[in-house]
Enzyme design. Structure first.
Site, mmCIF file in Angstrom:
data_model
loop_
_atom_site.group_PDB
_atom_site.id
_atom_site.type_symbol
_atom_site.label_atom_id
_atom_site.label_comp_id
_atom_site.label_asym_id
_atom_site.label_seq_id
_atom_site.Cartn_x
_atom_site.Cartn_y
_atom_site.Cartn_z
ATOM 1 N N ASP A 195 66.614 70.061 16.544
ATOM 2 C CA ASP A 195 67.383 69.140 15.688
ATOM 3 C C ASP A 195 68.734 69.736 15.270
ATOM 4 O OD1 ASP A 195 65.531 67.047 15.683
ATOM 5 O OD2 ASP A 195 64.384 67.946 14.047
ATOM 6 N N LYS A 250 55.791 67.573 12.044
ATOM 7 C CA LYS A 250 56.657 68.693 12.446
ATOM 8 C C LYS A 250 56.287 70.040 11.821
ATOM 9 C CE LYS A 250 60.921 66.118 13.380
ATOM 10 N NZ LYS A 250 62.363 66.144 13.192
ATOM 11 N N ALA A 294 68.855 67.705 0.970
ATOM 12 C CA ALA A 294 68.217 69.024 1.117
ATOM 13 C C ALA A 294 66.805 68.851 1.670
ATOM 14 C CB ALA A 294 68.193 69.748 -0.221
ATOM 15 N N GLY A 339 64.225 67.776 5.239
ATOM 16 C CA GLY A 339 63.928 68.417 6.514
ATOM 17 C C GLY A 339 65.117 68.466 7.463
ATOM 18 N N SER A 349 63.232 57.661 21.762
ATOM 19 C CA SER A 349 63.057 58.795 22.680
ATOM 20 C C SER A 349 62.424 58.386 24.008
ATOM 21 C CB SER A 349 62.223 59.892 22.009
ATOM 22 O OG SER A 349 62.951 60.450 20.953
ATOM 23 N N THR A 353 57.244 64.346 15.890
ATOM 24 C CA THR A 353 58.105 63.781 14.860
ATOM 25 C C THR A 353 57.278 63.550 13.597
ATOM 26 O OG1 THR A 353 59.736 62.061 14.419
ATOM 27 C CG2 THR A 353 57.860 61.390 15.764
ATOM 28 N N TYR A 366 71.795 57.011 12.688
ATOM 29 C CA TYR A 366 72.395 56.365 13.874
ATOM 30 C C TYR A 366 72.016 54.895 13.987
ATOM 31 C CZ TYR A 366 67.934 57.392 16.191
ATOM 32 O OH TYR A 366 66.600 57.467 16.515
HETATM 33 P P1 ATR Z 1 64.626 64.146 6.157
HETATM 34 O O1 ATR Z 1 63.475 64.885 6.754
HETATM 35 O O2 ATR Z 1 65.135 63.005 7.002
HETATM 36 O O3 ATR Z 1 65.731 65.046 5.724
HETATM 37 P P2 ATR Z 1 63.552 63.969 3.499
HETATM 38 O O4 ATR Z 1 62.984 65.333 3.674
HETATM 39 O O5 ATR Z 1 62.693 62.907 2.895
HETATM 40 O O6 ATR Z 1 64.031 63.376 4.882
HETATM 41 O O7 ATR Z 1 64.918 64.098 2.667
HETATM 42 C C1 ATR Z 1 65.677 63.000 2.274
HETATM 43 C C2 ATR Z 1 66.917 63.500 1.527
HETATM 44 O O8 ATR Z 1 67.669 62.342 1.141
HETATM 45 C C3 ATR Z 1 66.601 64.265 0.249
HETATM 46 O O9 ATR Z 1 67.573 65.275 0.099
HETATM 47 C C4 ATR Z 1 66.757 63.192 -0.837
HETATM 48 O O10 ATR Z 1 67.130 63.696 -2.100
HETATM 49 P P3 ATR Z 1 65.989 64.247 -3.157
HETATM 50 O O11 ATR Z 1 65.637 65.620 -2.696
HETATM 51 O O12 ATR Z 1 66.661 64.238 -4.459
HETATM 52 O O13 ATR Z 1 64.839 63.275 -3.065
HETATM 53 C C5 ATR Z 1 67.908 62.383 -0.266
HETATM 54 N N1 ATR Z 1 67.934 61.007 -0.782
HETATM 55 C C6 ATR Z 1 67.150 59.960 -0.411
HETATM 56 N N2 ATR Z 1 67.461 58.844 -1.106
HETATM 57 C C7 ATR Z 1 68.481 59.187 -1.938
HETATM 58 C C8 ATR Z 1 69.271 58.481 -2.910
HETATM 59 N N3 ATR Z 1 69.068 57.174 -3.157
HETATM 60 N N4 ATR Z 1 70.249 59.152 -3.570
HETATM 61 C C9 ATR Z 1 70.480 60.465 -3.317
HETATM 62 N N5 ATR Z 1 69.770 61.193 -2.403
HETATM 63 C C10 ATR Z 1 68.793 60.571 -1.735
#
Ligand code: ATR
Length: 290
Positions: free
Chosen positions: A106, A70, A132, A134, A21, A66, A229
């Site tokens: 976002d 947040k 699912a 953030g 950023s 960030t 990205y």
């Molecule tokens: P962000 O804010 O970037 O969305 P986050 O809130 O930590 O980050 O969410 C990461 C997402 O990636 C979650 O949906 C997570 O699934 P879980 O809710 O089951 O933890 C998903 N995720 C991360 N690693 C994964 C993996 N190896 N297989 C499947 N889903 C994964």
């Protein structure tokens, strides 16, 4: 040149060493001739009260927030944009005469990137979102708010997808369905989906060969988007391209969330193309060095 009139825009979070950023926003200020400086402020402690009172006394016109701040930032704000309130997190704050207003750009960044780069009309489109967390929350809430036809949310931990869908169906519109993140469950929905969006961290550097779903589920009528990205073209996008799908990288979402924030702070349109060029060039050089 930085002088006594320079207006400041902060970036609060921790760690910030990898954030692009500052590069992108300072380029935008330079190109638009604004006497503004975008300044990363690493704040490990999420108690932002002292930091924010300091910013109000200085020449700050706003800031980005960030990870990990947040959600915590919300309690310090005077006004929260209605969609940011529903999303439950803020990534952009405008400071006007000491009053702080919070926004979440976002989801808007993703939607703008999708509309600008692919011509997709959200209200005519059915989405499947993987994850699912953030990022999914911001994107799904924004797409629901923009009248997306249907949104299927698939997550490894099913209960999180179910809770998010229930919330969106209640606070925005009844348009979301949760599914298990299994090949069989996804296959049942695939032929009704126009756009697939990966919001999980799968594919992110350094695990660049990981795939969030079985590549056999990809068919050429799908538009496949990734919010990752780094790398710009994830394995998911490369496999989708090989199947003939239109693809959208996470770079567009990053640039457009920044462009929306720039507009909130300055009131003028951001130089989106040049912002994309400088960040794209930086990532290209970096990936060539790996
Ligand atoms: P962000 O804010 O970037 O969305 P986050 O809130 O930590 O980050 O969410 C990461 C997402 O990636 C979650 O949906 C997570 O699934 P879980 O809710 O089951 O933890 C998903 N995720 C991360 N690693 C994964 C993996 N190896 N297989 C499947 N889903 C994964």
């Amino acid at each position: 040149m930085v002088d006594v009139n320079t207006r400041l825009v902060g970036l609060l979070g921790y760690p910030l060493g990898h954030s692009l950023s500052p590069l992108m926003q300072n380029k935008a200020f330079e190109l638009t001739g604004l006497n503004c400086l975008y300044l990363p402020i690493e704040a490990e402690n999420k108690d932002y009260s002292e930091l924010l009172s300091g910013m109000k006394k200085m020449n700050f016109i706003g800031f980005n927030v960030t990870i990990p701040g947040k959600i915590e930032i919300i309690q310090h704000l005077d006004v929260i944009h209605p969609l940011a309130k529903k999303i439950g997190s803020v990534n952009t704050v405008l400071i006007e005469k000491g009053r702080m207003t919070g926004y979440n750009t976002d989801g808007e960044g993703f939607a703008s990137s999708l509309m600008i780069e692919t011509g997709c009309v959200v209200s005519d489109t059915s989405f499947m979102i993987l994850g699912a967390g953030g990022a999914c929350r911001a994107i799904a809430m924004t797409l629901a708010d923009k009248n997306a036809k249907r949104i299927v949310i698939a997550n490894r931990t099913f209960i999180k997808a179910k809770e998010l869908c229930d919330e969106i169906n209640n606070v925005i519109r009844d348009c979301c369905t949760p599914v298990e993140l299994t090949t069989d469950a996804l296959a049942q929905h695939m032929n009704q989906i126009d756009v697939l969006v990966n919001t999980t961290s799968i594919g992110l550097h350094p695990r660049v060969e990981d795939m969030p779903i079985d590549g056999a589920l990809l068919t050429k009528n799908l538009l496949v988007a990734d919010i990752v990205y780094n790398p710009i073209r994830t394995r998911l996008l490369r496999e989708a391209e090989n199947k003939g799908c239109l693809t959208l990288s996470g770079l567009g979402m990053f640039i457009n969330q920044g462009a929306e924030a720039f507009k909130i702070w300055t009131g003028i349109e951001a130089p989106v193309k040049e912002m994309r060029d400088i960040v794209g060039q930086f990532l290209h050089n970096k990936q060539n060095k790996i």
